[in-house]
Design a protein around this motif. Structure first.
Motif, PDB file in Angstrom:
ATOM      1  N   VAL A  82      15.659  -3.861  -4.983  1.00 32.57           N
ATOM      2  CA  VAL A  82      15.498  -5.418  -5.201  1.00 32.57           C
ATOM      3  C   VAL A  82      14.247  -5.960  -5.076  1.00 32.57           C
ATOM      4  N   ARG A  83      13.937  -7.563  -5.483  1.00 31.03           N
ATOM      5  CA  ARG A  83      12.863  -7.948  -5.235  1.00 31.03           C
ATOM      6  C   ARG A  83      12.693  -8.665  -3.977  1.00 31.03           C
ATOM      7  N   PRO A  84      11.580  -8.710  -3.152  1.00 33.68           N
ATOM      8  CA  PRO A  84      10.437  -8.118  -3.737  1.00 33.68           C
ATOM      9  C   PRO A  84      10.268  -6.540  -3.720  1.00 33.68           C
ATOM     10  N   ALA A  85       9.991  -5.887  -4.778  1.00 27.90           N
ATOM     11  CA  ALA A  85       9.941  -4.535  -4.839  1.00 27.90           C
ATOM     12  C   ALA A  85       9.028  -3.686  -3.689  1.00 27.90           C
ATOM     13  N   PRO A  86       9.463  -2.781  -3.327  1.00 27.44           N
ATOM     14  CA  PRO A  86       8.272  -1.962  -2.388  1.00 27.44           C
ATOM     15  C   PRO A  86       6.901  -1.653  -3.120  1.00 27.44           C
TER      16      PRO A  86
ATOM     17  N   THR B  77       3.805  -0.256   1.807  1.00 23.91           N
ATOM     18  CA  THR B  77       5.186  -0.282   2.526  1.00 23.91           C
ATOM     19  C   THR B  77       5.088   0.956   3.696  1.00 23.91           C
ATOM     20  N   ASN B  78       5.505   0.574   4.885  1.00 27.55           N
ATOM     21  CA  ASN B  78       5.357   1.397   5.755  1.00 27.55           C
ATOM     22  C   ASN B  78       6.882   2.068   6.267  1.00 27.55           C
ATOM     23  N   TRP B  79       7.903   1.974   5.577  1.00 27.06           N
ATOM     24  CA  TRP B  79       9.050   2.436   5.739  1.00 27.06           C
ATOM     25  C   TRP B  79       9.532   3.479   4.720  1.00 27.06           C
ATOM     26  N   LYS B  80      10.271   4.526   5.171  1.00 24.44           N
ATOM     27  CA  LYS B  80      10.470   5.508   4.051  1.00 24.44           C
ATOM     28  C   LYS B  80      12.206   5.496   3.704  1.00 24.44           C
TER      29      LYS B  80
ATOM     30  N   ALA C  92      34.278   3.200  -1.212  1.00 26.21           N
ATOM     31  CA  ALA C  92      33.387   2.955  -0.120  1.00 26.21           C
ATOM     32  C   ALA C  92      32.519   4.131   0.506  1.00 26.21           C
ATOM     33  N   VAL C  93      31.393   4.168   0.306  1.00 25.78           N
ATOM     34  CA  VAL C  93      30.689   5.493   0.812  1.00 25.78           C
ATOM     35  C   VAL C  93      29.692   5.057   2.248  1.00 25.78           C
ATOM     36  N   SER C  94      30.031   5.650   3.226  1.00 22.06           N
ATOM     37  CA  SER C  94      29.486   5.236   4.590  1.00 22.06           C
ATOM     38  C   SER C  94      27.945   5.821   4.401  1.00 22.06           C
ATOM     39  N   MET C  95      27.114   5.218   4.503  1.00 21.29           N
ATOM     40  CA  MET C  95      25.550   5.503   4.897  1.00 21.29           C
ATOM     41  C   MET C  95      25.465   6.058   6.233  1.00 21.29           C
ATOM     42  N   PRO C  96      25.038   7.225   6.418  1.00 21.65           N
ATOM     43  CA  PRO C  96      24.666   7.762   8.121  1.00 21.65           C
ATOM     44  C   PRO C  96      23.694   6.848   8.625  1.00 21.65           C
ATOM     45  N   SER C  97      24.200   6.661   9.735  1.00 21.45           N
ATOM     46  CA  SER C  97      23.259   5.692  10.622  1.00 21.45           C
ATOM     47  C   SER C  97      21.758   6.323  10.809  1.00 21.45           C
ATOM     48  N   SER C  98      21.546   7.564  10.515  1.00 22.52           N
ATOM     49  CA  SER C  98      20.488   8.221  10.976  1.00 22.52           C
ATOM     50  C   SER C  98      19.331   7.806   9.980  1.00 22.52           C
ATOM     51  N   LEU C  99      19.776   7.248   8.686  1.00 23.84           N
ATOM     52  CA  LEU C  99      18.842   6.565   7.797  1.00 23.84           C
ATOM     53  C   LEU C  99      18.141   5.452   8.188  1.00 23.84           C
ATOM     54  N   PHE C 100      18.724   4.594   9.191  1.00 21.30           N
ATOM     55  CA  PHE C 100      18.409   3.202   9.370  1.00 21.30           C
ATOM     56  C   PHE C 100      17.689   3.136  10.536  1.00 21.30           C
ATOM     57  N   GLN C 101      16.596   2.182  10.641  1.00 21.52           N
ATOM     58  CA  GLN C 101      16.247   1.761  11.964  1.00 21.52           C
ATOM     59  C   GLN C 101      16.534   0.238  12.547  1.00 21.52           C
ATOM     60  N   GLU C 102      16.047   0.182  13.520  1.00 19.39           N
ATOM     61  CA  GLU C 102      16.589  -1.079  14.040  1.00 19.39           C
ATOM     62  C   GLU C 102      16.126  -2.450  13.339  1.00 19.39           C
ATOM     63  N   LYS C 103      14.876  -2.343  12.858  1.00 15.67           N
ATOM     64  CA  LYS C 103      14.250  -3.430  12.212  1.00 15.67           C
ATOM     65  C   LYS C 103      14.651  -3.562  10.849  1.00 15.67           C
ATOM     66  N   ASP C 104      15.798  -2.831  10.472  1.00 17.35           N
ATOM     67  CA  ASP C 104      15.952  -2.746   8.981  1.00 17.35           C
ATOM     68  C   ASP C 104      16.656  -3.980   8.375  1.00 17.35           C
TER      69      ASP C 104
ATOM     70  N   LEU D 259      15.406  -6.681   8.516  1.00 13.33           N
ATOM     71  CA  LEU D 259      14.304  -7.678   8.198  1.00 13.33           C
ATOM     72  C   LEU D 259      13.800  -7.401   6.413  1.00 13.33           C
ATOM     73  N   ASN D 260      13.624  -8.379   5.678  1.00  6.91           N
ATOM     74  CA  ASN D 260      13.218  -8.333   4.536  1.00  6.91           C
ATOM     75  C   ASN D 260      13.754  -7.462   3.549  1.00  6.91           C
ATOM     76  N   GLY D 261      15.164  -7.298   3.740  1.00  6.52           N
ATOM     77  CA  GLY D 261      15.742  -6.500   2.837  1.00  6.52           C
ATOM     78  C   GLY D 261      15.657  -5.003   2.823  1.00  6.52           C
ATOM     79  N   ARG D 262      15.255  -4.685   3.909  1.00  4.15           N
ATOM     80  CA  ARG D 262      15.012  -3.086   3.815  1.00  4.15           C
ATOM     81  C   ARG D 262      16.187  -2.355   3.767  1.00  4.15           C
ATOM     82  N   VAL D 263      17.317  -2.747   4.094  1.00  4.38           N
ATOM     83  CA  VAL D 263      18.488  -2.111   4.242  1.00  4.38           C
ATOM     84  C   VAL D 263      18.933  -1.925   2.630  1.00  4.38           C
ATOM     85  N   PHE D 264      18.600  -2.949   1.915  1.00  2.58           N
ATOM     86  CA  PHE D 264      19.068  -3.134   0.714  1.00  2.58           C
ATOM     87  C   PHE D 264      18.168  -2.175  -0.127  1.00  2.58           C
TER      88      PHE D 264
END
Lengths: 1180, 364
Positions: A145-149, A153-156, A190-202, A204-209
């Motif tokens: 999504v916009r704004p595109a990475p 960017t410091n996340w993976k 519905a496909v559940s994304m494992p929690s290990s992919l995410f961090q607490e601050k995700d 913010l700013n559409g990182r989850v998306f």
């Protein structure tokens, strides 16, 4: 034996027991299988004592029904609108629900998919751009999504096989409903994304998306590589919001793969609707404190699929009618464009399946109390669980129609109370929080769309309460046609649109510039129009799926804005703002900001000095444009949409009922011209006054003068124009028509009238002569002439004389005298005292006399009984409903343009049809009150009439609720209606319904009307799609006429009214501007009402009655269409009184024996020559 | 006068011969249409180059059984009257006269429909209805429809605008020489001065003659303009016409009253001695007298009954029977209601079933 068997079966422990329970209902079930699901357990298990004998007799209606049947019937009539309504619902439901039983192919596909998804290898964490590059050669774009990475960017992003794969949405709960425009069913996975992919601050700013986008891309590429899954894949983002990306698989259904978050390290309290989770970079901290409700909701929606699934399931268990009610509601919504669709749909309702379900949940479960509201929820008590599907459906419409979404948030009752404080939702436009108390299901739905929904619900409720058989109108008709739905339709080209003050925050919240612009546009328009519009709807086709290579969705560039006006306020000339003292307040600033240079300080009569916006208009036509002007102004000021990018059709429609500009300037050059319906009425009142002043001169005084003319009730196609007699001289013949306005004079009663029909007509002549002479003496400049016969074929006992009056101002009137004794005398001739034996009657009538008397009586009744009543009723309606007169004028124009008005369809019949369209949802309660669904603009009224005509089954007749006031019905006079009366437009005053249709249209013509209405409707739809012009609806195809006679335009006095009038016809040319025109008739003075084209066509109709149908445009037509009677096309045996001009048919020699009759066939050539001869000087 | 329509099957043999001879002579015509059709001689008329209109003609023969119609025989004398079918709708007398000039001098033309000045019965209905069977019998009496007894009263002179004898003369409204547009395919009688012209007229000419034009009677726009003008005569003419007409009418009424069997205020007693009781008119006693008994209520009652079929009295007597008096009645009624309910339900079901068949329940 059978008896024994039956008794045994219930004892059997296995299946048969169930079967026996069902047996009395078997017939019921098989006949309308849809009811199977709605059968409540209690109903089917209730014991019935005399059951064994039942099975045979249910077909015999004579026997009383059993208790079981009786209960069914009672249920149907009481729990539903009517018993047939229930049956119709039962018939409808199976057609719109998918066949779950025959979905084995789908199931195996889903199994394979499940296997595949679970087996996708995990990807190690990568920088997002690097990860995306790894797909590049494989033709899958990552829908970041916009704004595109960016590079820094410091996340993976990473991929792990899904923790859980579930079937979600309506397919899983078996509440799926077929979508409109043959869009396939959707199955949500519905496909559940494992929690290990995410961090607490995700959060913010559409990182989850972004992470989800990558997740989706991995799945997409895996499916694309899988050989054993034959399917096409697309990305899809509902409502053009790129954050909620999905994938489509195409089988016979669409499968949406939707990644969700089951549990994650992200703290959900950070996602309260009042929090801001998007940092718009360069801005300082204060601006980032503004909440980001849409963003937060989109996030929260990722966490809910499972919870929603469960809540729907439990509802289905608890409430038997839930599934069907939801289906009904969604059909209703789909038909009105609240859902996916390929035509123009209301913005904001895509992928809101859960909202419709939650609406019902709210009604049944009730609301979660809010701390702030004192007893407010007590006004909406939860409904019972046992309600029928129809009752639930109606209850939800009722809620939609009454609820004020703007001010009143709704919280569905939830298990654990509020998750977020209710006040946190204040940043949302409309609030409807689901039963998990985590999402606002209406986030992102513009308030104006909800206004539209409210309006539609109101209309539907009115239909359900008023109309006899409402099923079709509620469920089966497509209501998405913009022209019959909205009073004003604007077509916008959004490609150049740009916000005047772009807000990065808004864009961030909405996810794309386009969405932010739309949201801001709708709220601004809604604010600017205020109470002028009941609803402002933005319509566009719903978002389409896009190929995997395309990361971002495209937004529709052409949209429609539809306005539903409130006729009471819509045409107000002035908008008031804050007063001068509040110059510096925020309100005043906002007002000036909204209106720009249009806002100005004005001083009003009552001394106030306030900010105001004034719309300057010159006439009533322009006044109807005010809402359009406002919309155009706002769009231009705030969104840079110039008027070239906005298309409206109003002016085109206006042009159809307006004389061309060159005619206007022609009139204006002559001076003394007065125009308008009001002026005509004033002139009429003046004339009546001067006639009443003549009491001394006349033997009897005038009691009443009742107008019977369309120009005096605002329904004439063209606005009446008066040109003083002097100024008329030298008008070009093509614009010389002087229409007359008919009225009826009633004198006081007197015993001195002769008791003889013919003598009465002669006495009328004497009256007219006296009136004319004394008028001429008392009013200076008036012109009055007695017309002794109004048509050449009139019978001596028929009312025939009239008085042509032209006032000094140039208004032309035609007076008729009403003598009520005529009817008695005529009735006596027609039906001479049947109780008196024939021998004792004073004289016996011949068939011819009775015929003549019948004709004379129908003239009498039409002119003196029906016309004045009709006039009063229609005039009252035109006064009450502002759009009515314009609609009638357009509709008359349409009938005329298709060569039907006057000769085949009476003007009054058209008025009745239009009145029906305006009154079918009930009469307005009083002055200013409005009924939902009643058009408030003439364009919409006309479209509604067309929509009605195209579907109208005229064999059933039509009952028009036009208000004729108190009084008994008129005597039935049209018993001779005969073959010409295909339409029956009955009113309270005319129960037969043939007062205005006795002389046509015939069945042939009525079928033509239907066909023409269908064709015009198609043109209207094309217009909606941006093709063609309004005039296409009024251009008559002539291909199907046997012959078309072209008329000379220069001598047709009404030619200037032609739809496609050629201005050069009346342009001054030739050497002498003041040369006498040709059809002055030798300069014998003015000729009010003289229309040689009409006379010519009447003569043709009279002469060729049995041989041909004659069609022409009564309003400025320049052609005459002839259709030969089809039965005359084949040779017929010769008869001396065949009634047509025949030519002998060549017979093969030798066979001419007496046995073979002599045959003749219609001599079309010679008939045409005769017709042209009859029109010498008129025909080209 | 339409009453004198001969029936095609009665065609005289002489005509057949003429037609047969004509057919041989005209066999060489280029268009070669049949020269006779059902006994009628086909007379082609040239409208325009290559457009031919066909008239059908045979000699007129008065119906045999109407021997009493002496007057008609005078008007349409057998032997020199030609019966024409399919006359052009706008044909005038002069045009037909010119068309048959080659055959001989035409004395007059009688159109079967529509008022026409030369025909005395000009007030007759110009009704189009195709001659019902009683047409012949009613031709004359149709004149006296004026609500007065005509049994032995002198013919009301007001009907004769032209030949009023003792009555005041009616000043006519101006009537210009206008065409009268009739129904297509209508008929006419052409009366020749000389009997020999008939046979000549029945012989189709070698070349179809062109349709003549009567310049005195305008067509088209001029015609409609003249028609419009003619319908609006000067006020003094209107006044003179109305006054004289009313005077003539009153005169005729007075004459009728004097000559009538019944006198005002006298009872009408028939041979058996019964008195005819009639309703009085709203404006005094009706002409024939009789004993007026009707009250206003009666009149209103008859009017509101529509047909006035005299059922009023009986209707009043129908006394209302109590509907739910006995228990069995209540029971029956309930039962009936339930059955009706079910029947209606079944009907609805059938209707829906029918709609289902027509695939009506597919919303989209």
């Amino acid at each position: 034996m059978a008896h024994d068997l039956k008794r045994k079966r219930p004892l059997h422990p296995l299946l048969p027991a169930k079967r026996v329970h069902r047996s009395p209902q078997k017939e019921d079930v098989s006949e309308h299988s849809g009811s199977e699901r709605s059968d409540s357990p209690s109903r089917s298990s209730s014991p019935e004592p005399n059951r064994p004998q039942d099975s045979s007799h249910s077909h015999h209606a004579v026997r009383p029904p059993t208790g079981e049947e009786l209960r069914n019937i009672k249920d149907a009539t009481e729990l539903y609108c009517s018993s047939s309504f229930k049956l119709q619902i039962d018939a409808l439901l199976p057609r719109v629900t998918p066949k779950y039983q025959s979905a084995s192919a789908l199931e195996s596909f889903l199994l394979a998919l499940h296997k595949l998804l679970a087996a996708i290898p995990s990807h190690p964490p990568q920088h997002p751009l690097h990860a995306a590059r790894s797909f590049a050669d494989r033709a899958v774009a990552v829908p970041y999504v916009r704004p595109a990475p960016s590079e820094d960017t410091n996340w993976k992003v990473a991929f792990e096989p899904p923790a859980e794969i579930i079937l979600a949405g309506s397919w899983a709960t078996k509440t799926a409903v077929k979508a409109i425009d043959s869009i396939p069913h959707q199955v949500d996975v519905a496909v559940s994304m494992p929690s290990s992919l995410f961090q607490e601050k995700d959060y913010l700013n559409g990182r989850v998306f972004q992470k989800r986008a990558f997740y989706l891309a991995v799945i997409a590429s895996a499916i694309a590589n899988a050989k054993d899954l034959p399917c096409d894949q697309f990305y899809h983002s509902p409502s053009g919001d790129p954050r909620s990306g999905k994938e489509f698989d195409k089988l016979n259904v669409q499968i949406c793969i939707e990644p969700f978050l089951a549990d994650s390290p992200i703290p959900l309290q950070r996602l309260s609707p009042a929090r801001s989770n998007v940092r718009t970079g360069s801005h300082d901290e204060s601006s980032s404190e503004e909440p980001t409700p849409i963003y937060n909701t989109a996030f929260m929606l990722m966490t809910t699929p499972k919870a929603h699934l469960l809540s729907i399931h439990s509802l289905k268990q608890d409430v038997p009618g839930f599934g069907d009610a939801l289906t009904l509601l969604r059909i209703w919504a789909n038909q009105r464009g609240y859902g996916p669709g390929k035509r123009m749909c209301v913005r904001g309702f895509e992928k809101r399946g859960m909202w419709w379900a939650s609406l019902l949940a709210m009604l049944v479960r009730g609301e979660e109390p809010r701390p702030g509201m004192v007893k407010a929820s007590s006004k909406r008590k939860p409904l019972g669980k046992g309600l029928s599907s129809y009752q639930l459906f109606k209850a939800s419409l009722d809620f939609l129609a009454r609820h004020n979404f703007a001010n009143d948030p709704v919280f569905v009752k939830s298990k654990d109370g509020h998750r977020f404080p209710p006040d946190a939702y204040s940043s949302h436009d409309a609030t409807f929080v689901d039963s998990t108390s985590s999402v606002n299901l209406l986030a992102g739905v513009p308030l104006s769309s909800l206004d539209m929904l409210k309006n539609d619900a109101e209309t539907t409720l009115a239909v359900l309460n008023q109309v006899n058989d409402p099923f079709d109108a509620v469920f089966l008709k497509d209501h998405r046609d913009a022209f019959s739905r909205f009073d004003i339709v604007l077509q916008l080209d959004m490609s150049s649109a740009e916000m005047r003050q772009p807000s990065a925050h808004l864009v961030a919240d909405h996810g794309s510039v386009y969405n932010a612009l739309m949201a801001s546009m709708m709220s601004t328009l809604r604010r600017a129009l205020g109470d002028r519009a009941k609803a402002v709807a933005v319509l566009h086709p719903t978002s389409a799926e896009r190929p995997l290579t395309q990361a971002l969705p495209v937004s529709p560039s052409v949209i429609h804005v539809g306005l539903i006006l409130d006729p009471e306020h819509a045409f107000r000339l002035v908008d008031h703002g804050p007063s001068a003292e509040e110059q510096e307040t925020a309100v005043a600033k906002a007002f000036r900001e909204l209106w720009g240079e249009k806002a100005e300080l004005r001083r009003f009569k009552d001394g106030r000095i306030v900010e105001s916006v004034v719309w300057e208009v010159k006439n009533a036509d322009e006044r109807a444009h005010i809402p359009t002007l406002i919309a155009v102004h706002i769009l231009k000021r705030h969104f840079g949409i110039s008027s070239e990018c906005i298309r409206t059709w109003q002016a085109e429609f206006d042009g159809l009922v307006k004389a061309p500009e060159s005619i206007k300037s022609l009139y204006d050059a002559r001076g003394g011209v007065s125009t308008g319906f009001k002026a005509a009425l004033a002139a009429f009142d003046g004339l009546v006054k001067s006639i009443k002043a003549l009491d001394e001169e006349l033997p009897l005084s005038v009691l009443n003068a009742s107008p019977i003319c369309a120009a005096l009730r605002h329904t004439e196609v063209f606005v009446p124009v008066a040109i003083p007699l002097k100024a008329r001289e030298g008008l070009p013949p093509a614009a010389s028509y002087l229409p007359t306005m008919d009225f009826v004079l009633e004198f006081e009663k007197s015993g001195r009238w002769p008791d003889d029909l013919q003598a009465i007509q002669k006495i009328k002549l004497a009256f007219f002569e006296r009136l004319a002479a004394s008028l001429a003496a008392s009013v200076k400049g008036i012109h009055a002439a007695v017309a002794v016969q109004d048509s050449p074929n009139v019978r001596p006992i028929e009312d025939q004389a009239a008085l042509d009056i032209i006032t000094p101002d140039g208004w032309a009137f035609r007076a008729h005298i009403w003598h009520d004794r005529e009817e008695t005398l005529l009735s006596r001739v027609i039906n001479d005292q049947p109780h008196v034996p024939k021998a004792l009657r004073r004289h016996t009538e011949t068939a011819h006399e009775v015929q003549a008397a019948l004709a004379a009586r129908s003239t009498y009744l039409r002119r003196f009984v029906h016309a004045p009543r009709h006039h009063r009723a229609v005039a009252a309606l035109a006064h009450q409903l502002s759009a009515f007169s314009g609609t009638v004028r357009l509709t008359k124009r349409w009938f005329a343009a298709h060569w039907l008005l006057r000769a085949h369809v009476a003007e009054e019949a058209v008025e009745l049809l239009c009145a029906h369209v305006f009154l079918r949802h009930g009469m307005p309660a009083g002055e200013g009150a409005s009924v939902p669904g009643v058009p408030a603009s003439k364009e919409r009224g006309f479209a509604a009439v067309l929509a009605f005509l195209k579907d109208w089954d005229w064999t059933q007749g039509l009952s028009v609720a036009l208000d004729y006031g108190e009084g008994e019905a008129a005597p039935a006079g049209a018993k001779v209606a005969g073959k010409l009366a295909a339409w029956a437009l009955s009113t309270s005053f005319d129960p037969d319904g043939h007062a205005w249709t006795a002389r046509g249209p015939s069945a042939v013509v009525a079928r033509r009307v239907t066909a023409l209405a269908r064709a015009s409707w198609d043109s209207l739809r094309a217009l909606e799609a941006g093709e063609g012009t309004v005039k296409d609806l009024f251009r008559h195809p002539t291909a199907h006429y046997d012959a078309v006679i072209e008329l000379d335009r220069t001598v047709a006095p009404r030619y200037y009214q032609n739809v496609d009038a050629d201005t050069t016809v009346w342009a001054p040319r030739g050497k002498y501007a003041n040369a006498p025109s040709r059809n002055d008739g030798g300069g014998g003075g003015p000729m009010p009402g003289f229309d040689p084209i009409a006379m010519y066509c009447d003569a043709l109709t009279h002469a060729y009655d049995a041989a041909a149908l004659v069609f022409y445009d009564a309003v400025g037509g320049d052609r005459v269409g002839i259709v030969w009677q089809p039965k005359l096309k084949a040779p017929l045996p010769f008869r001396a009184l065949g009634g047509f001009s025949g030519k002998p048919v060549d017979k093969t020699e030798g066979k001419t024996k007496e046995s073979q009759k002599a045959l003749v066939v219609l001599n079309e050539q010679s008939c045409l020559i005769e017709m042209r001869r009859l029109g010498t000087g008129l025909v080209v | 006068m339409g009453s004198a329509k001969p029936k095609p099957p009665q065609k005289p043999k002489a005509v057949k011969h003429a037609a047969a001879s004509a057919s041989t002579s005209a066999a060489s015509s280029p268009a070669s249409p049949p020269t006779t059709v059902a006994g009628f001689t086909v007379l082609p008329v040239l409208y325009a180059p290559a457009v031919i209109h066909y008239l059908y003609a045979h000699a007129h023969s008065a119906p045999k059984h109407k021997s009493s119609k002496g007057k008609e025989r005078e008007e349409l004398p057998e032997g020199r009257t030609l019966f024409l079918v399919n006359v052009p709708p706008d044909a005038t007398e002069r045009e037909l006269t010119v068309l048959f000039k080659s055959a001989g001098t035409v004395e007059k033309v009688v159109f079967s429909t529509g008022p026409e000045a030369p025909v005395p019965e000009d007030e007759d209905e110009d009704d189009d209805e195709k001659m019902s069977d009683e047409e012949d019998g009613e031709g004359e009496s149709a004149d006296s429809d004026e609500g007065m007894d005509s049994d032995d009263a002198p013919r009301p002179s007001k009907k004769r605008k032209a030949d009023g004898t003792e009555a005041p003369k009616v000043t006519p409204l101006p009537a210009p020489a206008l065409r009268h547009v009739r129904r297509t395919g209508h008929t006419a009688f052409v009366v020749f001065l000389d009997a020999s012209s008939l046979a000549r007229a029945l012989t189709p000419p070698p070349k179809p003659p062109a349709w003549p034009t009567d310049a005195a009677a305008p067509r088209g726009l001029e015609h409609f303009t003249a028609l419009y003008r003619a319908a609006r005569p000067p006020l003094d003419v209107v006044r003179a016409h109305a006054d004289s007409w009313v005077a003539a009418f009153e005169h005729a009424q007075a004459a009728a009253r004097q000559g009538g069997k019944y006198r005002m205020g006298e009872a009408v007693v028939d041979e058996d001695g019964f008195t005819l009781v009639t309703r009085g008119g709203a404006y005094g006693k009706t002409l024939g007298g009789g004993v007026g008994v009707a009250s206003k209520r009666f009149v209103a009652g008859v009017a509101s009954d529509g047909d006035g079929d005299g059922k009023r009295g009986r209707r009043k007597k129908e006394k209302k029977e109590k509907e739910a008096f006995y228990a069995f009645q209540i029971h029956e009624k309930k039962r009936k209601d339930i059955i009706d309910l079910k029947r209606k339900f079944e009907e609805d079901k059938e209707k829906i079933e029918k709609l289902k068949q027509s695939r009506k329940f597919k919303p989209y």
